[in-house]
Design a protein around this motif. Structure first.
Motif, PDB file in Angstrom:
ATOM      1  N   SER A   8       0.803  -1.223   0.000  1.00 17.53           N
ATOM      2  CA  SER A   8       0.000   0.000   0.000  1.00 17.53           C
ATOM      3  C   SER A   8       0.838   1.278   0.000  1.00 17.53           C
ATOM      4  N   GLY A   9       2.158   1.084   0.268  1.00 14.84           N
ATOM      5  CA  GLY A   9       2.945   2.304   0.471  1.00 14.84           C
ATOM      6  C   GLY A   9       4.317   2.249  -0.172  1.00 14.84           C
ATOM      7  N   THR A  10       5.355   2.523   0.651  1.00 15.15           N
ATOM      8  CA  THR A  10       6.737   2.655   0.141  1.00 15.15           C
ATOM      9  C   THR A  10       7.200   1.413  -0.604  1.00 15.15           C
ATOM     10  N   GLY A  11       6.904   0.250  -0.031  1.00 12.24           N
ATOM     11  CA  GLY A  11       7.285  -0.982  -0.710  1.00 12.24           C
ATOM     12  C   GLY A  11       8.732  -1.379  -0.507  1.00 12.24           C
ATOM     13  N   SER A  12       9.341  -0.957   0.610  1.00 13.09           N
ATOM     14  CA  SER A  12      10.750  -1.347   0.831  1.00 13.09           C
ATOM     15  C   SER A  12      10.850  -2.856   1.070  1.00 13.09           C
ATOM     16  N   LEU A  13       9.806  -3.443   1.654  1.00 12.97           N
ATOM     17  CA  LEU A  13       9.855  -4.902   1.859  1.00 12.97           C
ATOM     18  C   LEU A  13       9.736  -5.617   0.506  1.00 12.97           C
ATOM     19  N   CYS A  14       8.865  -5.098  -0.353  1.00  6.87           N
ATOM     20  CA  CYS A  14       8.724  -5.657  -1.709  1.00  6.87           C
ATOM     21  C   CYS A  14      10.033  -5.497  -2.466  1.00  6.87           C
ATOM     22  N   ALA A  15      10.662  -4.333  -2.310  1.00  8.34           N
ATOM     23  CA  ALA A  15      11.942  -4.091  -2.997  1.00  8.34           C
ATOM     24  C   ALA A  15      12.982  -5.114  -2.554  1.00  8.34           C
ATOM     25  N   SER A  85       1.591 -10.328   1.531  1.00  8.62           N
ATOM     26  CA  SER A  85       1.136  -8.985   1.915  1.00  8.62           C
ATOM     27  C   SER A  85       2.300  -8.321   2.649  1.00  8.62           C
ATOM     28  N   ALA A  86       2.871  -7.296   2.035  1.00  3.16           N
ATOM     29  CA  ALA A  86       4.056  -6.624   2.612  1.00  3.16           C
ATOM     30  C   ALA A  86       3.757  -5.134   2.714  1.00  3.16           C
ATOM     31  N   GLY A  87       3.139  -4.769   3.821  1.00  2.00           N
ATOM     32  CA  GLY A  87       2.749  -3.372   3.955  1.00  2.00           C
ATOM     33  C   GLY A  87       1.477  -3.094   3.177  1.00  2.00           C
ATOM     34  N   PHE A  88       0.601  -4.082   3.149  1.00  5.24           N
ATOM     35  CA  PHE A  88      -0.718  -3.926   2.517  1.00  5.24           C
ATOM     36  C   PHE A  88      -1.670  -3.593   3.655  1.00  5.24           C
ATOM     37  N   MET A  89      -2.333  -2.434   3.556  1.00  7.19           N
ATOM     38  CA  MET A  89      -3.024  -1.944   4.747  1.00  7.19           C
ATOM     39  C   MET A  89      -4.525  -2.206   4.731  1.00  7.19           C
ATOM     40  N   LYS A  90      -4.933  -3.300   4.125  1.00  2.00           N
ATOM     41  CA  LYS A  90      -6.356  -3.687   4.138  1.00  2.00           C
ATOM     42  C   LYS A  90      -6.428  -5.151   4.579  1.00  2.00           C
ATOM     43  N   ASN A 106       1.783 -12.692   5.558  1.00  2.00           N
ATOM     44  CA  ASN A 106       1.834 -11.282   5.925  1.00  2.00           C
ATOM     45  C   ASN A 106       3.053 -11.052   6.796  1.00  2.00           C
ATOM     46  N   THR A 107       3.608  -9.872   6.719  1.00  2.07           N
ATOM     47  CA  THR A 107       4.692  -9.489   7.603  1.00  2.07           C
ATOM     48  C   THR A 107       4.177  -8.354   8.473  1.00  2.07           C
ATOM     49  N   HIS A 108       4.512  -8.419   9.771  1.00  2.00           N
ATOM     50  CA  HIS A 108       3.952  -7.463  10.731  1.00  2.00           C
ATOM     51  C   HIS A 108       5.078  -6.950  11.630  1.00  2.00           C
ATOM     52  N   PRO A 109       5.128  -5.636  11.883  1.00  2.00           N
ATOM     53  CA  PRO A 109       6.244  -5.072  12.649  1.00  2.00           C
ATOM     54  C   PRO A 109       6.046  -5.138  14.169  1.00  2.00           C
ATOM     55  N   ALA A 110       5.754  -6.354  14.667  1.00  4.43           N
ATOM     56  CA  ALA A 110       5.678  -6.581  16.117  1.00  4.43           C
ATOM     57  C   ALA A 110       5.774  -8.087  16.350  1.00  4.43           C
ATOM     58  N   LEU A 165      12.250   3.536  15.290  1.00  2.00           N
ATOM     59  CA  LEU A 165      12.012   2.139  15.687  1.00  2.00           C
ATOM     60  C   LEU A 165      11.465   1.346  14.505  1.00  2.00           C
ATOM     61  N   HIS A 166      10.534   1.946  13.732  1.00  3.52           N
ATOM     62  CA  HIS A 166       9.951   1.221  12.607  1.00  3.52           C
ATOM     63  C   HIS A 166      11.027   0.894  11.568  1.00  3.52           C
ATOM     64  N   GLU A 167      11.940   1.831  11.313  1.00  3.40           N
ATOM     65  CA  GLU A 167      12.999   1.535  10.346  1.00  3.40           C
ATOM     66  C   GLU A 167      13.878   0.380  10.843  1.00  3.40           C
ATOM     67  N   ILE A 169      12.936  -2.019  12.764  1.00  2.00           N
ATOM     68  CA  ILE A 169      12.139  -3.252  12.606  1.00  2.00           C
ATOM     69  C   ILE A 169      12.117  -3.671  11.139  1.00  2.00           C
ATOM     70  N   LYS A 170      11.950  -2.689  10.245  1.00  2.00           N
ATOM     71  CA  LYS A 170      11.847  -3.036   8.824  1.00  2.00           C
ATOM     72  C   LYS A 170      13.133  -3.676   8.289  1.00  2.00           C
ATOM     73  N   THR A 171      14.283  -3.292   8.828  1.00  2.00           N
ATOM     74  CA  THR A 171      15.516  -3.952   8.348  1.00  2.00           C
ATOM     75  C   THR A 171      15.456  -5.439   8.712  1.00  2.00           C
ATOM     76  N   VAL A 172      14.876  -5.748   9.866  1.00  2.00           N
ATOM     77  CA  VAL A 172      14.734  -7.160  10.276  1.00  2.00           C
ATOM     78  C   VAL A 172      13.615  -7.827   9.484  1.00  2.00           C
ATOM     79  N   GLU A 173      12.516  -7.105   9.283  1.00  2.00           N
ATOM     80  CA  GLU A 173      11.396  -7.675   8.498  1.00  2.00           C
ATOM     81  C   GLU A 173      11.867  -8.100   7.105  1.00  2.00           C
ATOM     82  N   ARG A 174      12.697  -7.268   6.498  1.00  2.00           N
ATOM     83  CA  ARG A 174      13.145  -7.566   5.129  1.00  2.00           C
ATOM     84  C   ARG A 174      13.887  -8.899   5.095  1.00  2.00           C
TER      85      ARG A 174
END
Ligand code: GRF
Length: 202
Positions: A8-15, A85-90, A106-110, A165-167, A169-174
């Motif tokens: 839904s957004g930046t797509g860094s996980l998709c990248a 689903s990687a940052g899909f907000m629905k 799905n990937t979730h930042p928690a 903090l989210h950034e 987490i996202k490095t780990v999510e990737r």
């Protein structure tokens, strides 16, 4: 294996998935990227890489069920083995979930079940936890409630704000997403993770 990513957004996980899939040794290829938002930056990145993209905007459908069906049709047309689903907000609806039982990640930042929902990072900060993390799970009909496939802790630092903090987490999510999907396409679902919709093989 054929993978379709929803964002839904930046797509860094998709990248990160696209970069991993550039390696011929990676067992999955991203065959399309879909979004609920025409302007999602992650779509532009996919297009730049020549990856097929599609958009289904909820508000352009008479109701959520029609949107869910349209999304299921877009996905089915790409014949995915896995939907990520990687940052899909629905919330994905029954048409999508029944089309790909046990095949939607799905990937979730928690560290689920802690902090489900759209504000996981903010909620972890507000709760004052010293450790949060990233979770990759199978999607079921609930909100961030499907069987957990992989988790990794991430420290919360005293002067963290939500963005920092989210950034982190996202490095780990990737890494977690690339690794978990890679393992899945090679080994299939771990027996503990079959969802109720998919009978485990006898
Ligand atoms: C990720 O943290 C994902 O878990 C959450 O939103 C973020 C998406 O980041 N739902 P990006 O769009 O992939 O950069």
């Amino acid at each position: 294996s054929r993978v379709v990513v929803l964002l839904s957004g930046t797509g860094s996980l998709c990248a990160a998935l696209l970069a991993a899939a550039d390696d011929p040794g990676y067992p999955a290829e991203v065959v399309a990227v879909g979004s609920d938002r025409a302007g999602a930056a992650g779509l532009a990145h996919a297009r730049e890489r020549g990856i097929d993209t599609f958009v289904q905007v909820l508000g352009e459908h008479p109701d959520r069920a029609a949107w869910d069906r349209a999304l299921a049709e877009e996905l089915t047309a790409r014949r995915p083995d896995w939907v990520v689903s990687a940052g899909f907000m629905k919330l994905l609806g029954p048409a999508v979930l029944s089309a790909f039982p046990g095949r939607v990640l799905n990937t979730h930042p928690a560290l689920l079940p802690a902090f489900p929902g759209a504000h996981a990072v903010r909620d972890a900060l507000a709760a004052g936890v010293t450790t949060t993390g990233a979770t990759v799970h199978l999607v079921d009909a609930g909100l961030d409630t499907g069987p957990v496939l992989a988790q990794r802790p991430v420290p919360v630092l005293p002067d963290d704000d939500e963005a920092r903090l989210h950034e982190r987490i996202k490095t780990v999510e990737r890494e977690l997403l690339v690794q978990t999907l890679g393992d899945l396409v090679v080994a299939g679902l771990p027996p503990t993770a079959t969802t109720t919709t998919e009978e485990s093989p006898r």
